[in-house]
Design a protein around this motif. Structure first.
Motif, PDB file in Angstrom:
ATOM      1  N   LEU A  18       0.667  -1.275  -0.050  1.00  0.00           N
ATOM      2  CA  LEU A  18       0.082   0.289  -0.006  1.00  0.00           C
ATOM      3  C   LEU A  18       0.854   1.178  -0.105  1.00  0.00           C
ATOM      4  CD1 LEU A  18      -2.875  -1.183   2.591  1.00  0.00           C
ATOM      5  CD2 LEU A  18      -3.076  -0.756   0.068  1.00  0.00           C
ATOM      6  N   TRP A  50       0.036   3.597  -3.191  1.00  0.00           N
ATOM      7  CA  TRP A  50      -0.625   4.906  -2.916  1.00  0.00           C
ATOM      8  C   TRP A  50       0.374   5.969  -2.675  1.00  0.00           C
ATOM      9  CZ3 TRP A  50      -5.908   5.747  -4.056  1.00  0.00           C
ATOM     10  CH2 TRP A  50      -6.469   4.430  -4.150  1.00  0.00           C
ATOM     11  N   ARG A  61      -6.489  10.309   5.490  1.00  0.00           N
ATOM     12  CA  ARG A  61      -5.835   9.678   4.081  1.00  0.00           C
ATOM     13  C   ARG A  61      -6.113   8.304   4.170  1.00  0.00           C
ATOM     14  NH1 ARG A  61      -4.727  10.263  -1.138  1.00  0.00           N
ATOM     15  NH2 ARG A  61      -2.824   8.992  -1.658  1.00  0.00           N
ATOM     16  N   ILE A  76      -7.986   5.832   1.295  1.00  0.00           N
ATOM     17  CA  ILE A  76      -7.314   4.677   0.624  1.00  0.00           C
ATOM     18  C   ILE A  76      -7.988   3.336   1.158  1.00  0.00           C
ATOM     19  CG2 ILE A  76      -5.182   3.127   0.929  1.00  0.00           C
ATOM     20  CD1 ILE A  76      -3.765   5.648   1.408  1.00  0.00           C
ATOM     21  N   LYS A 112     -11.190   3.106  -1.060  1.00  0.00           N
ATOM     22  CA  LYS A 112     -10.633   2.714  -2.401  1.00  0.00           C
ATOM     23  C   LYS A 112     -10.503   1.453  -2.530  1.00  0.00           C
ATOM     24  CE  LYS A 112     -10.885   6.867  -4.577  1.00  0.00           C
ATOM     25  NZ  LYS A 112     -12.069   7.077  -5.617  1.00  0.00           N
ATOM     26  N   GLU A 113      -9.984   0.782  -1.695  1.00  0.00           N
ATOM     27  CA  GLU A 113      -9.618  -0.359  -1.649  1.00  0.00           C
ATOM     28  C   GLU A 113     -10.551  -1.604  -1.233  1.00  0.00           C
ATOM     29  OE1 GLU A 113      -6.430  -2.130  -2.323  1.00  0.00           O
ATOM     30  OE2 GLU A 113      -5.538  -0.217  -2.944  1.00  0.00           O
TER      31      GLU A 113
END
Length: 371
Positions: free
Chosen positions: A7, A11, A187, A191, A194-195
């Motif tokens: 990750l 990202w 943040r 992330i 989105k995952e």
């Protein structure tokens, strides 16, 4: 089989808008690109994992994107892609920790006279620059101040105090401060959404606090949690296992029996700590955190969780138990206990038998006549 992309790399920010924190630093770099006021040498300094190398790569892309010098690189052209992958022949990343000798620095300087192969600028990103020798720093002085027009230097370090003043005076020094807990949590939420990873907000807050301002450390912990449970879920119980952290419910029970002077139940809880092999230092820190939350509860005098939750780091299910302790004692008792534990923290760290020392401190508090 498709290789797993961790990750922290997947990202890594590719645009200035992807960065969290560092608002003023980002503004300086964006304006320097907009107005074409590019400095010869930059020095990014700050804690590990706050984005120094990522920012250096992004600035290099902004200088060399085929669309022109821009604060919004396209991330699609060959120049942008090769810089992102660390495979550009014109953006040279150097690990100073493994190239400390003067001979290696001279070799680098000898190649500076060559024009860029395919890009607008030749950019040297020197990571961990504080590891260079004194002779290497001296060799760099003149070139940092007046490099060829097509050469830019970006230095990065975690230890500014080890950089000679003569180097600092030739660079634009930009301090990338530790990220706040809120910046990291926001943040991480972006992330994880989105995952398609399920998470608990309380877990992310504790994780962000443990990361101590480092986004990379926070994302590495996320990877560990996903590998621990083998699913797309992040739970507090798993984080407690990885961090060797004590669940707040045990600390709240300990304090409840301490303030109600329930000797038998207090001893049972202490025995559970021993049986479960809790880390006494982490346990001690958790007690301090809970006592501070109790102090805040008295200070704010809030009785409803919804109004109080933004000030306290504890989940809703345990807030009722916290509030019960609040009703059992006074602010004078909380202040006394908080001072007592803070003063004895270093003594616990240096003690030979942490179990005995910890239990002795708890039993000492037990015999105090609370108000």
């Amino acid at each position: 089989m498709k290789e797993y992309n961790v990750l922290a790399l997947k990202w890594r920010p590719k645009l200035f808008s992807d960065f969290v924190g560092h608002i003023n630093i980002i503004k300086i770099l964006i304006n320097s690109l907009k107005f074409k006021k590019i400095y010869n040498s930059y020095l990014f300094y700050g804690f590990r994992g706050v984005g120094k190398t990522s920012l250096a790569r992004l600035f290099s892309k902004s200088l060399n994107c085929v669309t022109g010098i821009t604060d919004k690189p396209c991330n699609r052209c060959l120049n942008c892609i090769s810089i992102d992958c660390g495979k550009s022949s014109d953006v040279i990343e150097i690990d100073a920790a493994s190239r400390t000798k003067i001979e290696e620095t001279r070799d680098l300087l000898d190649k500076i006279c060559y024009l860029p192969i395919s890009m607008r600028y030749k950019v040297y990103i020197i990571d961990e620059v504080h590891m260079l020798s004194r002779y290497s720093f001296n060799a760099l002085l003149k070139t940092l101040e007046e490099p060829p027009k097509y050469v830019k230097f970006i230095l990065a370090t975690t230890e500014l105090s080890k950089i000679p003043d003569t180097i600092l005076s030739r660079c634009m020094c930009l301090n990338l401060k530790n990220l706040s807990v809120n910046d990291i949590v926001n943040r991480l939420k972006f992330i994880l959404d989105k995952e398609n990873i399920y998470y608990q907000s309380k877990t992310l807050t504790i994780l962000a606090d443990y990361a101590q301002g480092s986004m990379r450390d926070a994302l590495v912990l996320i990877d560990q949690l996903l590998m621990l449970n083998g699913s797309n879920n992040i739970f507090l119980k798993d984080l407690n296992i990885i961090l060797d952290r004590v669940d707040d419910k045990w600390v709240l029970l300990l304090l409840k029996f301490l303030f109600t002077k329930n000797k038998i139940k207090l001893l049972k809880v202490l025995n559970i700590f021993f049986i479960k092999n809790f880390n006494y230092i982490n346990l001690f820190n958790s007690i301090i955190d809970i006592l501070y939350n109790l102090f805040l509860l008295f200070f704010l005098n809030k009785k409803k969780y919804k109004k109080y939750k933004k000030y306290i780091c504890i989940n809703k299910n345990l807030f009722k138990l916290l509030f019960n302790i609040y009703l059992l004692t006074s602010i004078q008792n909380i202040v006394y206990c908080l001072n007592f534990f803070l003063k004895n923290r270093n003594n616990l760290l240096s003690s030979f038998n942490k179990k005995i020392f910890f239990e002795f401190l708890i039993l000492r508090i037990f015999y105090i006549k609370f108000k």
